[in-house]
Design a protein around this motif. Structure first.
Motif, short mmCIF file in Angstrom:
data_model
loop_
_atom_site.label_atom_id
_atom_site.label_comp_id
_atom_site.label_asym_id
_atom_site.label_seq_id
_atom_site.Cartn_x
_atom_site.Cartn_y
_atom_site.Cartn_z
N LEU A 1 0.83 -1.21 0.00
CA LEU A 1 0.00 0.00 0.00
C LEU A 1 0.86 1.26 0.00
N GLU A 2 1.98 1.21 0.73
CA GLU A 2 2.89 2.37 0.76
C GLU A 2 3.50 2.62 -0.62
N VAL A 3 3.76 1.53 -1.36
CA VAL A 3 4.29 1.68 -2.72
C VAL A 3 3.22 2.27 -3.64
N LEU A 4 1.99 1.79 -3.51
CA LEU A 4 0.91 2.28 -4.37
C LEU A 4 0.65 3.77 -4.16
N THR A 5 0.83 4.24 -2.94
CA THR A 5 0.55 5.64 -2.63
C THR A 5 1.79 6.54 -2.76
N GLY A 6 2.92 5.95 -3.14
CA GLY A 6 4.13 6.73 -3.34
C GLY A 6 4.91 7.04 -2.08
N ARG A 7 4.52 6.47 -0.96
CA ARG A 7 5.26 6.70 0.29
C ARG A 7 6.52 5.85 0.36
N LEU A 8 6.55 4.79 -0.46
CA LEU A 8 7.70 3.89 -0.50
C LEU A 8 8.02 3.59 -1.96
N ASP A 9 9.31 3.63 -2.30
CA ASP A 9 9.71 3.31 -3.68
C ASP A 9 9.70 1.80 -3.90
N PRO A 10 9.25 1.36 -5.09
CA PRO A 10 9.32 -0.09 -5.37
C PRO A 10 10.76 -0.53 -5.53
N ALA A 11 11.01 -1.83 -5.24
CA ALA A 11 12.36 -2.37 -5.42
C ALA A 11 12.69 -2.45 -6.90
N THR A 12 11.68 -2.79 -7.72
CA THR A 12 11.82 -2.75 -9.18
C THR A 12 10.51 -2.26 -9.76
N GLY A 13 10.55 -1.83 -11.01
CA GLY A 13 9.32 -1.43 -11.70
C GLY A 13 8.86 -0.03 -11.31
N LYS A 14 7.62 0.27 -11.71
CA LYS A 14 7.09 1.60 -11.42
C LYS A 14 5.57 1.57 -11.29
N VAL A 15 5.06 2.56 -10.55
CA VAL A 15 3.62 2.75 -10.36
C VAL A 15 3.24 4.01 -11.11
#
Length: 617
Positions: free
Chosen positions: A355-369
């Protein structure tokens, strides 16, 4: 037999009376659910029952020798105590005996060692360490055995408190929201554990499946009184509907009488007789009743609809990690308008991190949202500290807006909107620090919803909410036309609101299942029952002698040898296909049926071959 009795109990704070004149008893083996609105005094009553808070009137009587344990929402122990020490600090005669034995060992007292050893044998004390380890394993704390409890996360501390209470096996359990911070597997295990008829308990919980499965008595705290209902939660709801209908009829009668009395009051001269003073007092009582009933309104959520654009949210080869640990690998998904996704998995699998990745609070390890231009995410976080305890309720909301736009385009003041969220004008002037846990959650939800999101991400939104708030929140979410991701351990909530599950299975794997939680559990059950245990016994080798068999049996024996080779290969082929199609429910069903038939044929052939083999021997 009453284990615990309440006699003429009353408690209030400042100018607010929470309850008064309560007379109740808890019988042996009875399982009580305490229900009521946020701020009605449920947690306060639990603390009074534990004698942590003194009542203003009345008393709590606990039968001699009865042990009572309380699961608090925020348990604490002596700082520095390890998880193991906290568990072994529980109040239970066998745990006391355990400590006495180990003290005798440390002092090398042979006579006491022998005495306590016999008692440990008699009371099954040697099982304590095993029971302790099993409970910690159930609540995913086995790796924290020698870690200080105050270094655990809030959720882990909560689970430790529950494990400690269950380890102590008290005569009476007082449980304040026992399912908070548990994953769904833990909730289902706890449900079965507490269903034991020997347990007596009083619990506060918002989880309706859990409540309905365990409780046999409902205590409803409302209007400073407790209404007792014998039966499960479903029958209680039916009873409450009837009581509310009666109350509405009574309210109408009181209103009619109030109008007459008000007219009489206005026409009276200033000089009052004794009789007229008595009538004035009666008028005052009637007025308070009418006002009290008039203020019992249901919460409404009506916010402006915000349109979504062509692109909502897209996940491109997204991986999620916590430190060096990979939680999710290569997730690809394009969100569609109206997606209703339930995100489930054991604690620690990475739900909140995703959820943190989806909302931009956490960067994904790979790929992009990739976010759409018009995508407005409303994110309700489980442990968010967006509320300022030093502000009044009204001032906290005014930091976002002075007015709220409703679905019909009209505007209302923030104060009026707060009233629809059951924050009365007086409550709006209260400091946030003084709100109950449920009231804070309700305010936190309001702050998310008034920003008109078209993509909701809700991380455990049901924790600490009362029944009425839950029902209206469900209605709002059912009518919500945007996209939604929901994390919740409340199975009823998931069943009502989602039509797709994302199941985090560990080792970076995500299963996407078309259906709600109950449908997924049923699918897993059928899958487990339908897939037979593959025989590991190798195909028997052809015997060199066929003595003891008739001519026909020798021919049958040789044919069985050949057919079993083919059947084993077929079972292996079908098993591989089942594994490949695990996420495709439509394709999986016929494969499972075919696999079952092949396995049954192989089993029959194997049994016949063994019969013939015995004749050869």
């Amino acid at each position: 037999m009453n284990l615990l009795s309440i006699e003429n109990l009353a408690k209030g704070f400042a100018d607010k009376m929470l309850f008064s004149g309560l007379h109740l008893g808890l019988h042996s083996g009875e399982k009580v659910a305490l229900v009521g609105a946020n701020g009605a005094g449920k947690s306060t009553l639990m603390k009074v029952l534990m004698q942590e808070i003194l009542p203003d009137e009345g008393r709590v009587a606990i039968r001699k020798g009865i042990r009572v344990e309380y699961l608090r929402q925020h348990p604490t122990w002596t700082p520095g105590m390890t998880v193991r020490a906290v568990m072994l600090d529980a109040d239970h005669p066998t745990i006391t005996l355990f400590h006495q034995y180990h003290k005798a060992v440390a002092e090398n007292n042979a006579s006491q060692m022998a005495e306590y050893s016999d008692l440990m044998e008699k009371h099954n004390g040697w099982q304590l360490e095993e029971n302790l380890s099993e409970l910690l394993r159930r609540f995913e704390l086995e790796n924290a055995l020698y870690k200080p409890w105050n270094e655990l996360s809030g959720g882990q501390q909560r689970r430790l408190g529950l494990a400690r209470l269950l380890f102590a096996k008290p005569d009476v359990m007082l449980l304040d929201e026992p399912t908070n911070h548990l994953d769904l597997d833990m909730v289902e295990w706890l449900e079965k554990f507490l269903s034991d008829p020997n347990f007596s308990l009083i619990m506060v919980t918002h989880d309706r499946y859990f409540l309905d499965a365990i409780a046999d008595t409902i205590w409803e705290l409302e209007s400073q009184q407790i209404f007792r209902h014998e039966g499960n939660y479903a029958s209680y709801l039916e009873n409450k509907v009837l009581r509310d209908e009666i109350n509405q009829a009574t309210l109408q009668k009181n209103k009619n009488l109030y109008r007459k009395e008000l007219d009489w009051m206005r026409r009276q001269p200033k000089a009052r007789t004794t009789k007229s003073r008595a009538r004035i007092d009666a008028f005052g009582n009637l007025e308070s009743k009418v006002k009290q009933q008039n203020h019992q309104k249901s919460m409404q959520l009506r916010t402006e609809k915000v349109a979504e654009g062509g692109k909502i949210l897209e996940l491109v080869n997204v991986s999620v990690a916590r430190g060096e640990k990979r939680l999710l690998n290569n997730l690809e998904y394009v969100f569609k308008k109206g997606d209703r996704i339930g995100l489930v998995g054991k604690n620690g699998m990475g739900k909140t991190s995703l959820l943190e990745v989806l909302t931009g609070r956490l960067d994904p390890a790979t790929g992009k949202v990739i976010h759409g231009l018009n995508t407005n995410i409303g994110y309700f976080r489980q442990d968010d500290n967006i509320l300022n305890p030093d502000l009044r309720v009204i001032d906290q909301v005014k930091e976002i807006a002075e007015y709220v736009t409703l679905a019909d385009g009209s505007e209302i003041s923030v104060s009026k909107f707060l009233e629809e969220f059951l924050f009365s004008y007086a409550k709006q002037q209260d400091f946030i620090e003084g709100l109950s846990g449920g009231e804070k959650k309700r305010l936190q939800l309001l702050l998310v919803l008034i920003q008109h999101p078209n993509f909701l991400i809700l991380d455990e939104p049901t924790n600490d909410l009362d029944r009425d708030t839950l029902l209206v929140l469900e209605e709002y979410l059912e009518n919500f036309q945007g996209s939604m991701i929901l994390v919740s351990h409340d199975r009823f909530f998931l069943d009502q609101l989602v039509d797709q599950l994302w199941v985090m299975e560990g080792e970076g794997k995500m299963r996407m299942f078309p259906g709600n939680y109950t449908e997924y559990r049923e699918f897993k059950r059928k899958q487990k029952e339908a897939i037979p245990k593959i025989k590991t016994t190798s195909t028997p080798k052809k015997s060199k002698t066929t003595g003891g068999l008739t001519y026909g049996e020798r021919i049958e024996y040789d044919k069985l040898m050949e057919s079993m080779d083919k059947l084993e290969a077929e079972v292996k082929r079908l098993s591989d296909q089942v594994a490949e199609k695990a996420n495709d429910f439509d394709a999986l069903q016929p494969l499972l049926e075919e696999l079952q038939k092949a396995q049954n044929t192989l089993d029959t052939a194997m049994e016949r071959w063994l019969e013939l083999e015995e004749k050869l021997d």
